[in-house]
Write a protein that holds these residues in place. Structure first.
Motif, short mmCIF file in Angstrom:
data_model
loop_
_atom_site.label_atom_id
_atom_site.label_comp_id
_atom_site.label_asym_id
_atom_site.label_seq_id
_atom_site.Cartn_x
_atom_site.Cartn_y
_atom_site.Cartn_z
N ARG A 1 0.84 -1.20 0.00
CA ARG A 1 0.00 0.00 0.00
C ARG A 1 0.87 1.25 0.00
O ARG A 1 1.74 1.41 0.85
N LEU A 2 0.60 2.14 -0.95
CA LEU A 2 1.34 3.38 -1.09
C LEU A 2 0.79 4.46 -0.18
O LEU A 2 -0.40 4.46 0.16
N ARG B 1 -3.53 3.21 -4.96
CA ARG B 1 -2.97 3.04 -3.61
C ARG B 1 -2.23 1.72 -3.47
O ARG B 1 -1.37 1.58 -2.61
N GLY B 2 -2.57 0.73 -4.29
CA GLY B 2 -1.92 -0.57 -4.18
C GLY B 2 -0.99 -0.84 -5.35
O GLY B 2 -1.27 -0.44 -6.48
N VAL B 3 0.13 -1.49 -5.06
CA VAL B 3 1.06 -1.93 -6.11
C VAL B 3 1.49 -3.35 -5.79
O VAL B 3 1.67 -3.72 -4.63
N SER C 1 -0.49 9.35 -5.60
CA SER C 1 -0.83 10.41 -6.56
C SER C 1 0.04 10.33 -7.81
O SER C 1 -0.39 10.73 -8.89
N HIS C 2 1.24 9.79 -7.69
CA HIS C 2 2.13 9.63 -8.85
C HIS C 2 1.80 8.36 -9.63
O HIS C 2 1.88 8.35 -10.86
#
Length: 175
Positions: A128-129, A140-142, A135-136
């Motif tokens: 989770r970012l 929210r998840g990667v 925003s970049h």
């Protein structure tokens, strides 16, 4: 497994995705260490291109922070402070009393911690970012896959910087 003349393992030409990602990430990690080897403290602190203050020592510190951020904070969700003092969030700032041995130990500890955290995780597992990072990225998840590809990109970019800094210091070039 084949090695470069300087002893780094060459990533396999054929492997599954996980093995390939891990091999390339490790190759780039060891490339950064190689770029710093054999230099004196004052050389590690030399910024080669004005007005940049980027140094080889600063790159090692920065990558310790990058490792901590992506594997511990983002992937594992740990609430951990910066690797270095609070005003040095990106790791680039140098302190007279911290040399390469300490910075490398911190960096290698973060690499080891990251390896441990992802050892049994699927490439599809998500981290989770922060809102700022999201925003970049636009989400929210990667996935762990995304994080590993990003880390390879981060190291590759900074190893290019390290190449130029090292060449300016003593003329040493190469991967």
């Amino acid at each position: 497994m084949n090695t470069t003349p300087d002893g780094r393992f060459i990533p396999p030409a054929h492997a599954d995705e996980r093995a390939m990602l891990e091999a390339w990430l490790d190759f780039h990690r060891e490339t950064l260490a190689l770029k710093c080897s054999g230099l004196k403290d004052d050389q590690l602190r030399l910024a080669a291109v004005s007005p940049s203050s980027m140094t080889l020592l600063g790159l090692v510190q920065h990558m310790a922070e990058v490792e901590r951020n992506w594997f511990r904070r983002v992937f594992a969700g740990q609430d951990v402070p910066p690797v270095f003092e609070g005003s040095n969030l990106d790791g680039f700032a140098l302190r007279p009393e911290r040399g390469l041995d300490e910075a490398m130990a911190d960096w290698r500890a973060e690499v080891a911690q990251g390896r441990e955290l992802i050892a049994d995780a699927s490439l599809e597992s998500s981290g989770r970012l922060s809102e700022q990072e999201a925003s970049h990225v636009g989400d929210r998840g990667v996935s762990l896959r995304w994080i590993m590809v990003h880390m390879i990109e981060e190291y590759a970019r900074h190893n290019g910087h390290a190449d130029l800094i090292r060449e300016q210091i003593d003329g040493v070039t190469g991967a």
